[in-house]
Design an enzyme around this catalytic site. Structure first.
Site, PDB file in Angstrom:
ATOM      1  N   GLU A 177       0.796  -1.230   0.000  1.00 47.25           N
ATOM      2  CA  GLU A 177       0.000   0.000   0.000  1.00 47.25           C
ATOM      3  C   GLU A 177       0.825   1.275   0.000  1.00 47.25           C
ATOM      4  O   GLU A 177       0.402   2.285   0.608  1.00 47.25           O
ATOM      5  CB  GLU A 177      -0.922  -0.002   1.214  1.00 47.25           C
ATOM      6  CG  GLU A 177      -0.226  -0.004   2.576  1.00 47.25           C
ATOM      7  CD  GLU A 177       0.052  -1.368   3.157  1.00 47.25           C
ATOM      8  OE1 GLU A 177       0.275  -1.461   4.377  1.00 47.25           O
ATOM      9  OE2 GLU A 177       0.050  -2.361   2.388  1.00 47.25           O
ATOM     10  N   HIS A 213      -8.199  -3.599  -1.575  1.00 44.85           N
ATOM     11  CA  HIS A 213      -7.488  -3.683  -0.291  1.00 44.85           C
ATOM     12  C   HIS A 213      -6.376  -2.644  -0.211  1.00 44.85           C
ATOM     13  O   HIS A 213      -6.273  -1.914   0.789  1.00 44.85           O
ATOM     14  CB  HIS A 213      -6.910  -5.086  -0.130  1.00 44.85           C
ATOM     15  CG  HIS A 213      -6.243  -5.325   1.181  1.00 44.85           C
ATOM     16  ND1 HIS A 213      -6.902  -5.838   2.272  1.00 44.85           N
ATOM     17  CD2 HIS A 213      -4.971  -5.101   1.590  1.00 44.85           C
ATOM     18  CE1 HIS A 213      -6.064  -5.925   3.295  1.00 44.85           C
ATOM     19  NE2 HIS A 213      -4.881  -5.486   2.903  1.00 44.85           N
ATOM     20  N   GLU A 214      -5.553  -2.555  -1.251  1.00 44.43           N
ATOM     21  CA  GLU A 214      -4.453  -1.583  -1.209  1.00 44.43           C
ATOM     22  C   GLU A 214      -4.984  -0.153  -1.207  1.00 44.43           C
ATOM     23  O   GLU A 214      -4.429   0.723  -0.540  1.00 44.43           O
ATOM     24  CB  GLU A 214      -3.498  -1.816  -2.379  1.00 44.43           C
ATOM     25  CG  GLU A 214      -2.939  -3.227  -2.492  1.00 44.43           C
ATOM     26  CD  GLU A 214      -2.411  -3.791  -1.193  1.00 44.43           C
ATOM     27  OE1 GLU A 214      -1.893  -3.027  -0.355  1.00 44.43           O
ATOM     28  OE2 GLU A 214      -2.517  -5.016  -0.996  1.00 44.43           O
ATOM     29  N   HIS A 249      -6.125   0.943   2.228  1.00 49.34           N
ATOM     30  CA  HIS A 249      -5.038   1.355   3.112  1.00 49.34           C
ATOM     31  C   HIS A 249      -4.823   2.877   3.090  1.00 49.34           C
ATOM     32  O   HIS A 249      -4.174   3.411   3.997  1.00 49.34           O
ATOM     33  CB  HIS A 249      -3.735   0.663   2.710  1.00 49.34           C
ATOM     34  CG  HIS A 249      -3.513  -0.651   3.386  1.00 49.34           C
ATOM     35  ND1 HIS A 249      -3.415  -0.768   4.755  1.00 49.34           N
ATOM     36  CD2 HIS A 249      -3.351  -1.913   2.885  1.00 49.34           C
ATOM     37  CE1 HIS A 249      -3.202  -2.040   5.073  1.00 49.34           C
ATOM     38  NE2 HIS A 249      -3.170  -2.752   3.955  1.00 49.34           N
ATOM     39  N   GLU A 260      -4.392  -3.806   9.181  1.00 48.22           N
ATOM     40  CA  GLU A 260      -4.892  -4.836   8.282  1.00 48.22           C
ATOM     41  C   GLU A 260      -6.321  -5.268   8.569  1.00 48.22           C
ATOM     42  O   GLU A 260      -7.076  -5.579   7.643  1.00 48.22           O
ATOM     43  CB  GLU A 260      -3.955  -6.039   8.307  1.00 48.22           C
ATOM     44  CG  GLU A 260      -2.537  -5.733   7.831  1.00 48.22           C
ATOM     45  CD  GLU A 260      -2.478  -5.249   6.378  1.00 48.22           C
ATOM     46  OE1 GLU A 260      -3.507  -5.302   5.675  1.00 48.22           O
ATOM     47  OE2 GLU A 260      -1.389  -4.835   5.947  1.00 48.22           O
ATOM     48  N   ASP A 283       8.202  -9.638  11.140  1.00 49.79           N
ATOM     49  CA  ASP A 283       7.477 -10.294  10.057  1.00 49.79           C
ATOM     50  C   ASP A 283       6.583 -11.428  10.558  1.00 49.79           C
ATOM     51  O   ASP A 283       5.672 -11.864   9.844  1.00 49.79           O
ATOM     52  CB  ASP A 283       8.453 -10.847   9.017  1.00 49.79           C
ATOM     53  CG  ASP A 283       9.070  -9.740   8.166  1.00 49.79           C
ATOM     54  OD1 ASP A 283       8.564  -8.605   8.208  1.00 49.79           O
ATOM     55  OD2 ASP A 283      10.076 -10.012   7.469  1.00 49.79           O
ATOM     56  N   TYR A 298      -5.549  -9.697   9.864  1.00 47.77           N
ATOM     57  CA  TYR A 298      -6.387  -9.382   8.704  1.00 47.77           C
ATOM     58  C   TYR A 298      -7.838  -9.822   8.931  1.00 47.77           C
ATOM     59  O   TYR A 298      -8.748  -8.989   8.975  1.00 47.77           O
ATOM     60  CB  TYR A 298      -5.842 -10.092   7.453  1.00 47.77           C
ATOM     61  CG  TYR A 298      -4.517  -9.601   6.950  1.00 47.77           C
ATOM     62  CD1 TYR A 298      -4.436  -8.789   5.825  1.00 47.77           C
ATOM     63  CD2 TYR A 298      -3.326  -9.958   7.578  1.00 47.77           C
ATOM     64  CE1 TYR A 298      -3.214  -8.348   5.331  1.00 47.77           C
ATOM     65  CE2 TYR A 298      -2.104  -9.522   7.096  1.00 47.77           C
ATOM     66  CZ  TYR A 298      -2.052  -8.719   5.980  1.00 47.77           C
ATOM     67  OH  TYR A 298      -0.844  -8.275   5.510  1.00 47.77           O
TER      68      TYR A 298
END
Length: 624
Positions: A292, A316-317, A320, A339, A394, A402
């Site tokens: 994003e 979705h992007e 953001h 998310e 990560d 999400y």
């Protein structure tokens, strides 16, 4: 011991704890305090980076960026040093705004966090300039030679900063709680185009030098760059696509609904505040579906299916731009604020543009994926506000932030009503615009502006269970889809031998129905059953990458030989982790390590460092 060494040792010890929050009552902290971030060495509550000016040369042959980063600072009166995050950067000089040399030291390297860079500040230093170069193995950067691009004529470079990889190409305080504005001058070979997560000019001359400005403050992980033989095609006055010339028209057609999506999001959640919204279509080695990066989302070409069936990724992007970029998580334990909110907004956009039935199917698929992953996650990893102490940043990227985050917001919408919840969410985005916040800040805002404003609807205890307890709460209602119920009946009839594959009418099936059908099949099928499906629907050669992944998983689990040529080509040609990681995992779980390792070693040079880091432990579990 000199004063300089004593300070460096003291600061280094504090930095090694993941940050330096001074308790000196005489220190005047820069603006508001920044939340302690265990994934950053930075000391932003003493000396905070507010603006970054990059001046870099792109060296494709040496696979390095060389030049300088000039950092503007807010400095507390008592601050003696600035601490930055780096990873494998070659630092050659550090000066202040007047060019005076500043003393600096690199601390001990950590495999996850990188290396702290401590810079001694003279009296009221407000600007530092760091001369440096990146390492060819920088974890944020992928350097593709010409033969790995569509044209085969020019190399390609792109970055991926999330979560803590920006420190591998820019020395800065690499924490989402430290928002910065930035500008950049980037020099490349003539004929190539540079784009960044900033103001881009598609008509800029390809003369080898590009200038950028990003006036809105963003977290460091959203500073991004792409360099290649890029063309541009507009989709609307404020949206467009950058891609290699061979792909740009197909991408613009596939994502033509982007403007409509933007208008829907604005109606729901307020104006789009980033000027333009463009897409950069990357080579297939990009490790994610999308990223994003503000003003310019980075997108995998694997979602160009020819029928707009996978454009939820674009929604979705785009989402953001409100949840994640406008209002960001302050630390990576708060990722669900990015998310979960974005996945919820995505569903709302998809419902408005493509209808309720499609939105329901996508929510149901999200739940199926979440439920399957939760069976493998520890209870601690099933919590929205996860404790990441001692873990790599990560590691937070599971389906939990999400999908569970989305279902939490869906629950709130159901309890308070859509109209009330929409007004709350729009107020939330306005209130925290261009800020990075914690879960605690969200909870406080939620209690004050929703729970207390509408008493006896939802309790604090119920909210606490959703955010801080593992699993799905008793208040969760799994999403249902009438279309999927029909698919369940078809699948059951075929498995029972009541209908043959060739007689199943799939002409009107969407990709979502195909995924539900395939992913719901038993793990073990006979060769005859797989032959029947493949013969009827040519699944081995499916051009939809999501359908191909699900089919190839079945093929791997059942050692279906006719699919292995496609399997190898799939793993060799794609670097998107969502698509290839399940296949490598299935190969290893079914005793096919020799095949997995042979293909992986051949494909590895074309994979992004993030893809390598994700799959290497699976393919070589003993660290071979």
């Amino acid at each position: 011991m000199s004063k300089w060494l004593a300070i460096v040792m003291t600061v280094g010890l504090l930095a090694g704890c993941g940050g330096n929050d001074r308790n000196d009552a005489t220190a005047e902290a820069p603006s508001s305090a920044v939340e302690h971030d265990p994934h950053s060495y930075g000391n932003p509550n003493e000396a905070r980076v507010t603006h970054v000016a990059l001046d870099l040369d792109v060296d494709f042959e040496g696979r390095a960026l060389r030049g300088s980063a000039t950092l503007d600072l807010e400095v507390a009166d008592a601050a003696e040093a600035l601490i930055l995050d780096t990873r494998n950067l070659g630092i050659s000089a550090v000066t202040d705004g007047d060019g005076a040399v500043l003393e600096y030291a690199l601390g001990e390297a950590d495999a996850d966090l990188g290396t702290p860079l401590t810079i001694m500040l003279s009296h009221r230093t407000e600007r530092v300039r760091i001369q440096y170069e990146t390492n060819p193995g920088a974890t944020a950067l992928q350097w593709l030679p010409a033969h790995q691009t569509l044209s085969g004529e020019h190399p390609f470079l792109f970055s991926q900063g999330q979560a803590i990889h920006t420190r591998s190409w820019i020395p800065l305080q690499d924490s989402p709680g430290v928002r910065v504005t930035y500008e950049a001058t980037i020099r490349v070979p003539e004929g190539l185009r540079v784009v960044m997560s900033a103001a881009n000019d598609p008509s800029a001359a390809l003369d080898g030098e590009f200038r950028f400005d990003m006036p809105q403050a963003v977290p460091p992980y959203l500073i991004a760059i792409g360099v290649g033989d890029l063309a541009f095609e507009a989709m609307s006055p404020r949206t467009g696509v950058y891609a290699e010339a061979e792909l740009v028209s197909a991408a613009a057609d596939e994502f033509a609904d982007t403007e409509r999506m933007t208008e829907v999001a604005e109606t729901l959640y307020g104006p789009y505040r980033w000027d333009r919204y463009d897409l950069l279509i990357l080579p297939p080695s990009f490790p994610f579906g999308g990223m994003e990066n503000p003003r310019l989302s980075f997108i995998t070409p694997t979602v160009i299916a020819g029928d707009r069936s996978l454009v939820a990724l674009i929604a979705h992007e785009l989402a953001h731009s409100w949840s994640g970029n406008l209002v960001s998580n302050a630390t990576w334990r708060d990722l669900w604020l990015n998310e979960g909110f974005t996945t919820y907004v995505t569903i709302r956009i998809m419902e408005a543009v493509y209808g309720e039935a499609r939105a329901r199917m996508e929510a149901a698929l999200d739940y199926q994926s979440l439920a399957a992953e939760m069976e493998e996650l520890s209870p601690e990893a099933q919590v929205l506000a996860i404790d990441l102490s001692g873990e790599h940043a990560d590691d937070v990227f599971t389906d939990v932030p999400y999908a569970k985050g989305m279902f939490f917001l869906m629950w709130l919408e159901r309890e308070f009503g859509r109209e009330t919840f929409d007004a709350f969410l729009r107020g939330y985005f306005d209130h925290f615009a261009f800020q990075s916040i914690t879960t605690a800040q969200f909870e406080e805002y939620l209690y004050e502006h929703l729970l207390e404003a509408h008493p006896e609807t939802v309790t604090r205890e119920q909210v606490h269970v959703w955010i801080h307890e593992p699993g799905m709460p008793d208040t969760f209602v799994p999403p249902e889809s009438d279309a999927f119920s029909r698919i369940d009946g078809v699948r059951g009839a075929w498995l029972a031998g009541e209908v043959v594959a060739a007689d199943i009418d799939t002409d009107a099936w969407t990709v979502h129905e195909w995924l539900h059908f395939l992913d719901g099949l038993p793990r073990e099928l006979s060769v005859a059953q797989l032959d029947a499906l493949d013969g009827a629907f040519d699944l081995t050669q499916s051009e939809n990458n999501m359908i191909a992944r699900s089919w190839l998983q079945l093929a791997v689990r059942n050692r279906y030989d006719p699919a292995y040529e496609r399997l190898e080509a799939f793993l060799m040609g794609i670097g998107r982790n969502l698509l290839i990681a399940p296949l490598y995992k299935a190969l290893m779980e079914t005793g096919q390590a020799e095949f997995a390792r042979r293909v992986y070693e051949a494909a590895k040079p074309s994979y992004h460092p993030i893809t390598v880091a994700a799959n290497e432990p699976v393919i070589y579990p003993d660290g071979e």
